[in-house]
Design an enzyme around this catalytic site. Structure first.
Site, PDB file in Angstrom:
ATOM      1  N   PRO A  10       0.792  -1.218   0.000  1.00 13.04           N
ATOM      2  CG  PRO A  10      -0.196  -1.144   2.108  1.00 13.04           C
ATOM      3  CD  PRO A  10       0.546  -2.042   1.186  1.00 13.04           C
ATOM      4  CG  ASN A  11      -0.263   4.302   1.293  1.00 16.14           C
ATOM      5  OD1 ASN A  11      -1.295   4.680   0.757  1.00 16.14           O
ATOM      6  ND2 ASN A  11      -0.237   3.907   2.552  1.00 16.14           N
ATOM      7  NE  ARG A  18       2.861   7.368   2.827  1.00 15.02           N
ATOM      8  CZ  ARG A  18       3.371   6.297   3.405  1.00 15.02           C
ATOM      9  NH1 ARG A  18       3.959   5.370   2.698  1.00 15.02           N
ATOM     10  NH2 ARG A  18       3.279   6.145   4.714  1.00 15.02           N
ATOM     11  CE1 TYR A  23       8.367   4.755   2.694  1.00 13.65           C
ATOM     12  CE2 TYR A  23       7.082   6.770   2.894  1.00 13.65           C
ATOM     13  CZ  TYR A  23       7.407   5.499   3.336  1.00 13.65           C
ATOM     14  OH  TYR A  23       6.766   4.984   4.436  1.00 13.65           O
ATOM     15  CG  ASN A  74       8.363  -2.071   0.211  1.00  7.71           C
ATOM     16  OD1 ASN A  74       7.761  -2.138   1.275  1.00  7.71           O
ATOM     17  ND2 ASN A  74       9.031  -0.994  -0.157  1.00  7.71           N
ATOM     18  CB  ALA A  77       1.005  -0.062   5.810  1.00  2.00           C
ATOM     19  CG  HIS A  80       4.456  -2.448  10.427  1.00  2.00           C
ATOM     20  ND1 HIS A  80       5.818  -2.587  10.630  1.00  2.00           N
ATOM     21  CD2 HIS A  80       4.309  -1.522   9.446  1.00  2.00           C
ATOM     22  CE1 HIS A  80       6.445  -1.745   9.825  1.00  2.00           C
ATOM     23  NE2 HIS A  80       5.563  -1.096   9.105  1.00  2.00           N
ATOM     24  CG  ASP A  87      -0.448 -17.391   7.859  1.00  2.00           C
ATOM     25  OD1 ASP A  87       0.576 -17.443   8.579  1.00  2.00           O
ATOM     26  OD2 ASP A  87      -1.609 -17.414   8.316  1.00  2.00           O
ATOM     27  CD  GLU A 101      10.431  -7.677   5.571  1.00  2.86           C
ATOM     28  OE1 GLU A 101       9.544  -7.001   6.102  1.00  2.86           O
ATOM     29  OE2 GLU A 101      11.167  -8.465   6.223  1.00  2.86           O
ATOM     30  CG  HIS A 103      10.878  -2.547   4.482  1.00  2.11           C
ATOM     31  ND1 HIS A 103       9.511  -2.410   4.426  1.00  2.11           N
ATOM     32  CD2 HIS A 103      11.120  -3.766   5.019  1.00  2.11           C
ATOM     33  CE1 HIS A 103       8.956  -3.503   4.910  1.00  2.11           C
ATOM     34  NE2 HIS A 103       9.910  -4.341   5.277  1.00  2.11           N
ATOM     35  CB  ILE A 104      12.022   2.681   0.112  1.00  2.00           C
ATOM     36  CG1 ILE A 104      11.568   1.932  -1.157  1.00  2.00           C
ATOM     37  CG2 ILE A 104      12.695   4.007  -0.236  1.00  2.00           C
ATOM     38  CD1 ILE A 104      10.408   2.574  -1.888  1.00  2.00           C
ATOM     39  CB  SER A 105      12.298   4.298   4.953  1.00  2.00           C
ATOM     40  OG  SER A 105      11.214   3.536   5.457  1.00  2.00           O
ATOM     41  NE  ARG A 114       6.103   4.232   9.736  1.00  2.00           N
ATOM     42  CZ  ARG A 114       5.165   4.184   8.795  1.00  2.00           C
ATOM     43  NH1 ARG A 114       5.053   3.125   8.041  1.00  2.00           N
ATOM     44  NH2 ARG A 114       4.347   5.197   8.617  1.00  2.00           N
TER      45      ARG A 114
END
Length: 148
Positions: A10-11, A18, A23, A74, A77, A80, A87, A101, A103-105, A114
């Site tokens: 998401p996002n 954003r 990001y 990625n 949200a 978390h 699963d 996995e 993550h940009i940040s 987070r």
């Protein structure tokens, strides 16, 4: 050429708009182009997807498991709290496929909520805080792992 699906949560369709201080200023189309280029250089056929829909991402994990497709994810949200996505990611791992996995940040350097990922314990590996370059590192890890 091995297919790899890059799944974004998401996002991430709002990249470049954003929180560019967190990001970056590059958008999802730029990420698609970069991942495709990086994948080609590694002998990988890369497809980049993005959804704000948890159920759709879960279906993508099921499809990857069924089609024996490695994943770079990625979860955004969903990182978390989405036990359903965790699963489904486990199903990819159960097929002996890499699931990286990314993550940009660096989520651990941000808000308290987070700091915990329900995906990390399932993933083959996790790369955080490297911006778009983290996707390149994740694709390199997938290429390395499938070369075995």
């Amino acid at each position: 050429m091995t297919k790899v699906v890059v799944v974004n949560g998401p996002n991430l369709g709002r990249l470049g708009v954003r929180q560019p201080d967190v990001y970056g200023k590059q958008d999802l189309d730029t990420l698609r182009r970069l991942c495709t280029e990086w994948g080609e250089a590694l002998g990988l056929e890369v497809e980049v997807r993005q959804s704000d829909d948890e159920a759709e991402m879960i279906r993508w994990m099921h499809q990857a498991a069924d089609e024996k497709t490695p994943i770079v994810m990625n979860p955004a949200a969903f990182t978390h709290y989405s036990y359903g996505l965790a699963d489904a990611a486990h199903m990819v791992i159960d097929e002996g496929l890499p699931l990286m996995e990314v993550h940009i940040s660096n989520p651990s350097a941000r808000d308290e909520f987070r700091k915990r990922s329900v995906i990390s314990p399932v993933a083959t590996g996790t790369i955080t805080g490297m911006g778009f370059y983290g996707y390149k590192l994740a694709l390199e890890a997938v290429a390395h792992l499938i070369a075995g």
